[in-house]
Design a protein around this motif. Structure first.
Motif, PDB file in Angstrom:
ATOM      1  N   MET A  88       2.631  -0.721  -5.686  1.00  0.00           N
ATOM      2  CA  MET A  88       2.924  -2.042  -5.139  1.00  0.00           C
ATOM      3  C   MET A  88       3.497  -2.963  -6.212  1.00  0.00           C
ATOM      4  O   MET A  88       2.988  -3.032  -7.335  1.00  0.00           O
ATOM      5  CB  MET A  88       1.668  -2.667  -4.530  1.00  0.00           C
ATOM      6  N   LEU A  89       4.573  -3.670  -5.845  1.00  0.00           N
ATOM      7  CA  LEU A  89       5.231  -4.597  -6.766  1.00  0.00           C
ATOM      8  C   LEU A  89       5.014  -6.047  -6.354  1.00  0.00           C
ATOM      9  O   LEU A  89       5.493  -6.960  -7.027  1.00  0.00           O
ATOM     10  CB  LEU A  89       6.729  -4.282  -6.840  1.00  0.00           C
ATOM     11  N   ARG A  90       4.320  -6.260  -5.235  1.00  0.00           N
ATOM     12  CA  ARG A  90       3.908  -7.597  -4.818  1.00  0.00           C
ATOM     13  C   ARG A  90       2.668  -7.474  -3.943  1.00  0.00           C
ATOM     14  O   ARG A  90       2.369  -6.392  -3.447  1.00  0.00           O
ATOM     15  CB  ARG A  90       5.035  -8.347  -4.096  1.00  0.00           C
ATOM     16  N   ASP A  91       1.947  -8.552  -3.765  1.00  0.00           N
ATOM     17  CA  ASP A  91       0.746  -8.534  -2.929  1.00  0.00           C
ATOM     18  C   ASP A  91       1.152  -8.454  -1.460  1.00  0.00           C
ATOM     19  O   ASP A  91       2.014  -9.218  -1.012  1.00  0.00           O
ATOM     20  CB  ASP A  91      -0.074  -9.820  -3.121  1.00  0.00           C
ATOM     21  N   VAL A  92       0.541  -7.536  -0.723  1.00  0.00           N
ATOM     22  CA  VAL A  92       0.813  -7.389   0.706  1.00  0.00           C
ATOM     23  C   VAL A  92      -0.518  -7.210   1.438  1.00  0.00           C
ATOM     24  O   VAL A  92      -1.393  -6.475   0.969  1.00  0.00           O
ATOM     25  CB  VAL A  92       1.741  -6.181   0.993  1.00  0.00           C
ATOM     26  N   ASP A  93      -0.648  -7.851   2.570  1.00  0.00           N
ATOM     27  CA  ASP A  93      -1.827  -7.663   3.421  1.00  0.00           C
ATOM     28  C   ASP A  93      -1.870  -6.210   3.901  1.00  0.00           C
ATOM     29  O   ASP A  93      -0.842  -5.663   4.328  1.00  0.00           O
ATOM     30  CB  ASP A  93      -1.733  -8.625   4.611  1.00  0.00           C
ATOM     31  N   GLY A  94      -3.038  -5.573   3.837  1.00  0.00           N
ATOM     32  CA  GLY A  94      -3.164  -4.165   4.213  1.00  0.00           C
ATOM     33  C   GLY A  94      -2.728  -3.899   5.645  1.00  0.00           C
ATOM     34  O   GLY A  94      -2.035  -2.912   5.921  1.00  0.00           O
ATOM     35  N   LYS A  95      -3.121  -4.766   6.544  1.00  0.00           N
ATOM     36  CA  LYS A  95      -2.765  -4.597   7.956  1.00  0.00           C
ATOM     37  C   LYS A  95      -1.254  -4.688   8.154  1.00  0.00           C
ATOM     38  O   LYS A  95      -0.658  -3.912   8.899  1.00  0.00           O
ATOM     39  CB  LYS A  95      -3.480  -5.659   8.798  1.00  0.00           C
ATOM     40  N   ASP A  96      -0.611  -5.636   7.447  1.00  0.00           N
ATOM     41  CA  ASP A  96       0.846  -5.790   7.548  1.00  0.00           C
ATOM     42  C   ASP A  96       1.566  -4.564   6.993  1.00  0.00           C
ATOM     43  O   ASP A  96       2.572  -4.123   7.554  1.00  0.00           O
ATOM     44  CB  ASP A  96       1.308  -7.042   6.794  1.00  0.00           C
ATOM     45  N   GLN A 126      -5.172   2.283  10.885  1.00  0.00           N
ATOM     46  CA  GLN A 126      -6.552   1.829  10.698  1.00  0.00           C
ATOM     47  C   GLN A 126      -6.966   1.899   9.233  1.00  0.00           C
ATOM     48  O   GLN A 126      -7.679   1.018   8.740  1.00  0.00           O
ATOM     49  CB  GLN A 126      -7.514   2.658  11.554  1.00  0.00           C
ATOM     50  N   ILE A 127      -6.512   2.940   8.525  1.00  0.00           N
ATOM     51  CA  ILE A 127      -6.820   3.062   7.095  1.00  0.00           C
ATOM     52  C   ILE A 127      -6.325   1.833   6.344  1.00  0.00           C
ATOM     53  O   ILE A 127      -7.032   1.249   5.524  1.00  0.00           O
ATOM     54  CB  ILE A 127      -6.220   4.361   6.504  1.00  0.00           C
ATOM     55  N   ILE A 131      -8.234  -1.250   4.328  1.00  0.00           N
ATOM     56  CA  ILE A 131      -7.963  -1.575   2.920  1.00  0.00           C
ATOM     57  C   ILE A 131      -7.892  -3.091   2.733  1.00  0.00           C
ATOM     58  O   ILE A 131      -8.266  -3.618   1.697  1.00  0.00           O
ATOM     59  CB  ILE A 131      -6.658  -0.885   2.443  1.00  0.00           C
ATOM     60  N   LYS A 132      -7.428  -3.788   3.756  1.00  0.00           N
ATOM     61  CA  LYS A 132      -7.335  -5.247   3.816  1.00  0.00           C
ATOM     62  C   LYS A 132      -6.243  -5.840   2.940  1.00  0.00           C
ATOM     63  O   LYS A 132      -5.468  -6.670   3.382  1.00  0.00           O
ATOM     64  CB  LYS A 132      -8.678  -5.924   3.497  1.00  0.00           C
ATOM     65  N   ARG A 133      -6.133  -5.419   1.693  1.00  0.00           N
ATOM     66  CA  ARG A 133      -5.147  -6.024   0.802  1.00  0.00           C
ATOM     67  C   ARG A 133      -4.636  -4.990  -0.181  1.00  0.00           C
ATOM     68  O   ARG A 133      -5.415  -4.231  -0.744  1.00  0.00           O
ATOM     69  CB  ARG A 133      -5.811  -7.188   0.047  1.00  0.00           C
ATOM     70  N   ALA A 134      -3.310  -4.959  -0.340  1.00  0.00           N
ATOM     71  CA  ALA A 134      -2.690  -4.074  -1.326  1.00  0.00           C
ATOM     72  C   ALA A 134      -2.029  -4.960  -2.382  1.00  0.00           C
ATOM     73  O   ALA A 134      -0.880  -5.379  -2.227  1.00  0.00           O
ATOM     74  CB  ALA A 134      -1.665  -3.160  -0.665  1.00  0.00           C
ATOM     75  N   PRO A 135      -2.767  -5.311  -3.444  1.00  0.00           N
ATOM     76  CA  PRO A 135      -2.215  -6.233  -4.441  1.00  0.00           C
ATOM     77  C   PRO A 135      -1.164  -5.579  -5.330  1.00  0.00           C
ATOM     78  O   PRO A 135      -1.111  -4.354  -5.457  1.00  0.00           O
ATOM     79  CB  PRO A 135      -3.443  -6.641  -5.258  1.00  0.00           C
ATOM     80  N   SER A 136      -0.334  -6.407  -5.939  1.00  0.00           N
ATOM     81  CA  SER A 136       0.646  -5.920  -6.912  1.00  0.00           C
ATOM     82  C   SER A 136      -0.074  -5.118  -7.987  1.00  0.00           C
ATOM     83  O   SER A 136      -1.122  -5.524  -8.479  1.00  0.00           O
ATOM     84  CB  SER A 136       1.377  -7.110  -7.536  1.00  0.00           C
ATOM     85  N   GLY A 137       0.483  -3.955  -8.311  1.00  0.00           N
ATOM     86  CA  GLY A 137      -0.127  -3.083  -9.322  1.00  0.00           C
ATOM     87  C   GLY A 137      -1.003  -1.992  -8.742  1.00  0.00           C
ATOM     88  O   GLY A 137      -1.375  -1.063  -9.451  1.00  0.00           O
ATOM     89  N   SER A 138      -1.351  -2.110  -7.445  1.00  0.00           N
ATOM     90  CA  SER A 138      -2.182  -1.064  -6.848  1.00  0.00           C
ATOM     91  C   SER A 138      -1.345   0.184  -6.560  1.00  0.00           C
ATOM     92  O   SER A 138      -0.116   0.131  -6.469  1.00  0.00           O
ATOM     93  CB  SER A 138      -2.886  -1.568  -5.587  1.00  0.00           C
TER      94      SER A 138
END
Length: 197
Positions: A88-96, A126-127, A131-138
């Motif tokens: 990930m290169l930016r924060d993204v909501d997991g659901k999105d 659903q996975i 996760i809810k949130r995929a932050p930058s760097g994950s």
């Protein structure tokens, strides 16, 4: 003898950064190893590139398979273990993020494909919701493990149960190499035909 050994040490120390550098590929600032191991099988990095949305980098993605391939058909039909690695290169909501992936799969499906993958797509979405949130760097990996199925890993930890249907992993790969890819430049990068911007 001492001088020769000292000179050799200096030469090795100078060569080491170049040797290390050659073992990774840069995609949008994210580093990808040129090889990986999945289920005891050694895989090679077929290509890596960046997924853009408008002018923004969203993530870098690399594809690992057992031998280099330059067509979508060859990639999808190749047997053995596979890995899609996403940084990930930016924060993204997991659901999105899950919604974007599932919509991209559906864009590249026939009605027959849909009937075989609907269960897997639901589980996959659903996975990411969990996760809810995929932050930058994950780091997200989706491995195809023969005999087990598709396993999602989030920052090295298994997320959810394996999705057993092989049709699901084929649908997943079509997100990036299908007729309607998420990013044309990323598709080219995966097929060895160029680099993502």
């Amino acid at each position: 003898m001492i001088l020769r050994r000292a000179a050799l040490t200096v030469l090795l120390s100078l060569a080491l950064p170049f040797a290390t550098q050659a073992q990774t590929v840069d995609a949008g600032g994210a580093k990808f190893e040129t090889s990986a191991e999945v289920a005891g099988q050694k895989l090679v990095l077929n290509g890596a590139g960046v997924r853009y949305r408008a002018v923004f980098k969203v993530y870098a993605a690399g594809l690992y398979i057992k031998a280099k391939a330059d067509t979508p058909d060859a990639i999808i039909k190749m047997d053995g273990a596979k890995r899609v690695q996403i940084k990930m290169l930016r924060d993204v909501d997991g659901k999105d993020l899950g919604k974007a992936f599932t919509e991209a799969m559906q864009k590249n499906m026939t009605p027959e494909d849909r009937s075989k993958t609907i269960n897997g797509i639901f589980k996959f979405g659903q996975i990411f919701a969990d996760i809810k949130r995929a932050p930058s760097g994950s780091n997200i990996q989706v491995d195809w493990i023969p005999g087990t199925g598709s396993q999602v890993f989030f920052d090295g930890k298994a997320a959810g149960e394996p999705i057993k249907e092989p049709e699901f992993y084929a649908a997943l790969l079509r997100i990036w190499v299908g007729e309607h890819p998420a990013d044309d430049n990323l598709k080219d990068a995966w097929l060895g035909k160029g680099k993502s911007r």
